[in-house]
Design an enzyme around this catalytic site. Structure first.
Site, PDB file in Angstrom:
ATOM      1  N   HIS A   1       0.818  -1.223   0.000  1.00  0.00           N
ATOM      2  CA  HIS A   1       0.000   0.000   0.000  1.00  0.00           C
ATOM      3  C   HIS A   1       0.841   1.257   0.000  1.00  0.00           C
ATOM      4  O   HIS A   1       0.314   2.352  -0.216  1.00  0.00           O
ATOM      5  CB  HIS A   1      -0.918   0.003   1.230  1.00  0.00           C
ATOM      6  CG  HIS A   1      -2.013  -1.010   1.145  1.00  0.00           C
ATOM      7  ND1 HIS A   1      -3.300  -0.689   0.811  1.00  0.00           N
ATOM      8  CD2 HIS A   1      -1.999  -2.356   1.313  1.00  0.00           C
ATOM      9  CE1 HIS A   1      -4.047  -1.782   0.794  1.00  0.00           C
ATOM     10  NE2 HIS A   1      -3.277  -2.803   1.099  1.00  0.00           N
TER      11      HIS A   1
ATOM     12  N   ASP B   1       3.822   9.646  -0.973  1.00  0.00           N
ATOM     13  CA  ASP B   1       2.648   8.912  -0.503  1.00  0.00           C
ATOM     14  C   ASP B   1       2.349   7.779  -1.469  1.00  0.00           C
ATOM     15  O   ASP B   1       2.428   7.977  -2.688  1.00  0.00           O
ATOM     16  CB  ASP B   1       1.435   9.859  -0.451  1.00  0.00           C
ATOM     17  CG  ASP B   1       0.508   9.549   0.711  1.00  0.00           C
ATOM     18  OD1 ASP B   1       0.434   8.377   1.103  1.00  0.00           O
ATOM     19  OD2 ASP B   1      -0.133  10.487   1.224  1.00  0.00           O
TER      20      ASP B   1
END
Ligand code: ADP
Length: 480
Positions: free
Chosen positions: A156, A364
């Site tokens: 992720h 991110d």
């Protein structure tokens, strides 16, 4: 259809549909439709040496199997190797990595304990989906215990360039463990390319046209699956009448016409100090925004046992005080800094009533807040997303105002552009962004991954028979 087994560090609370994020909802959907099982830590710690059997709960067709962690495991595996080594490293922050003896051992130990606890629950034709950086070696641990099921892994968070990863202890072992999976999924092309480069440089590897990577004498499939949100559900939450009424009340109390909003976990990867500085710079460069614009930054507490998180918190408190002291007036608080978790439905409505969504992470994996902000907009009078080029989301959300999160002046200019953007242009951008997040939502993500896992060629050592599994001890590459 095979049963789905999801494994993640934490198991989401499936009983709370409002608080569950899109990921939990999508996985729950997949688990419900296949009668699945979700395995992971229950979030509690117990004194070292305590033995507590896994807790089994059944909620609408989904079985959750959870176990507590010893305090030592929590320190060494969770706070230590996961959050003080892998998290900063994979986010390109070698400067924040803290190696301590025991961390890597703890990481290996907990992955091995997870495998021991999970194996008795597995059936031969299960499909197993392992999530995130806490569990890189879990697949290899399962193979060691003879598991022959299809096992996929999804990362992720970013996968950093090999030049950075090379500084991690036993980094080759870590990457090599991924070859126990039949499919390894990444968020973005950048992450996929970094992985390919790593295995080329360190594992003598190569990747063919369909994404089968051979390295370290083993083989797996790799692909990119950018995660989305539950777009429809979030959009509906943003327009709930109760939520709207609640926020309208509060909007009346804060004078300014325009609201800039930032929502993050209080994490050093989110670029919060420079985000606050960019707002201050906006007020300096364009004084017409004084008293007409407020910036609300909501930063949820997170990982408070990790030292670097205390540092960033102190820095933000100091900065927000300085900005309000310098620009504030009796009738205007320029910056509203809120260090708290906020209910998701309130967030959705706040996004919908904010003229600018300011998302400026330094790095991110994806950034779901960017997508939630878009989902919450009213297409007739939408706000503008200002988005860091280093968020995974920027690969798809091209109609956002893209910024460099290290460049405070450029961010201030971009905020001004967003605040002044003509309606027509805002509508056009919103239409395109909305089409993207509708098409590529979290349900599509989940289906794409599971379809690819079902079709992926079985991971084997090159030259071995196709029906062989890496679970055969004879087929395991060295070190797995
Ligand atoms: P990360 O996974 O690094 O935290 P993302 O942006 O991908 O970053 O996901 C964060 C999720 O947490 C989003 O769904 C967001 O709405 C939620 N969230 C972030 N901050 C808060 C907060 N202060 N209160 C409630 N939810 C939050």
């Amino acid at each position: 259809m095979s049963r789905l087994v999801v494994v993640s560090n934490r198991v989401a609370d499936l009983t709370d549909p409002v608080q569950s994020g899109g990921l939990a909802v999508a996985l729950r959907d997949a688990l419900e439709s296949r009668g699945g099982l979700w395995f992971g830590w229950d979030g509690n710690t117990v004194p070292s040496g305590t033995r507590i059997p896994p807790k089994i709960t059944k909620i609408s067709g989904v079985t959750t199997v959870t176990l507590p962690m010893t305090q030592r495991d929590y320190r060494e595996y969770y706070v230590g190797f996961s959050n003080s080594v892998l998290w900063p490293m994979l986010h390109y922050r070698l400067d924040l990595v803290k190696f301590k003896s025991g961390y890597l051992k703890g990481y290996k130990r907990v992955n091995s304990k997870f495998a021991d606890a999970l194996v008795p629950f597995l059936k031969p034709d299960d499909i197993i989906w392992v999530h995130d950086f806490h569990l890189f070696p879990l697949g290899a641990e399962l193979r060691k215990r003879g598991c022959r099921q299809r096992i996929g892994f999804f990362l992720h968070i970013p996968f950093c360039p090999p030049e950075i990863l090379a500084a991690a202890p036993e980094n080759e072992w870590l990457v090599r463990t991924l070859f126990a999976y039949d499919l390894v999924g990444f968020q973005t092309i950048t992450d996929l390319e970094n992985f390919r480069r790593y295995v080329e440089v360190h594992g003598g590897g190569s990747t063919d046209d369909v994404g089968v990577t051979s390295a370290f004498g083993a083989r797996t499939s790799i692909a990119c699956f950018p995660i989305g949100i539950d777009t429809e559900a979030f959009q509906a939450m943003a327009s709930s009448p109760e939520g709207q009424a609640r926020v309208r009340q509060f909007r009346k109390r804060i004078l300014p016409r325009q609201l800039i909003i930032g929502v993050d976990r209080l994490d050093y990867t989110k670029g919060l100090p420079d985000r606050l500085r960019a707002f201050a710079r906006l007020l300096e460069l364009y004084p017409e925004n004084r008293k007409t614009v407020t910036f609300m930054q909501i930063a949820a507490p997170t990982r408070e046992d990790v030292v670097a998180y205390g540092d960033i918190r102190a820095e933000l408190e100091q900065l927000s005080g300085a900005i309000n002291g310098r620009f504030g007036d009796f009738d205007w608080t320029p910056l509203r800094y809120i260090h708290r978790h906020v209910p998701r439905d309130t967030l959705a409505v706040l996004f919908g009533q904010s003229q600018v969504g300011f998302v400026s992470p330094l790095r991110d994996g994806m950034n779901l807040v960017a997508k939630e902000y878009v989902a919450a907009q009213d297409s007739r009078n939408p706000g503008v997303l200002v988005l860091s080029k280093f968020a995974g989301a920027a690969e798809a959300l091209k109609e956002a105002v893209i910024v460099n999160p290290y460049d405070v002046d450029e961010m201030a200019e971009s905020l001004q552009k967003a605040l002044r953007m003509p309606l027509k242009q805002r509508q056009q951008r919103q239409k395109a962004l909305m089409a993207t997040i509708r098409k590529h939502d979290v349900h599509e993500w989940q289906q794409n991954f599971l379809n690819a896992l079902a079709k992926a060629p079985i991971a084997t050592e090159p030259g071995s028979h196709e029906t062989g599994r890496m679970g055969d001890p004879a087929l395991l590459p060295d070190g797995l």
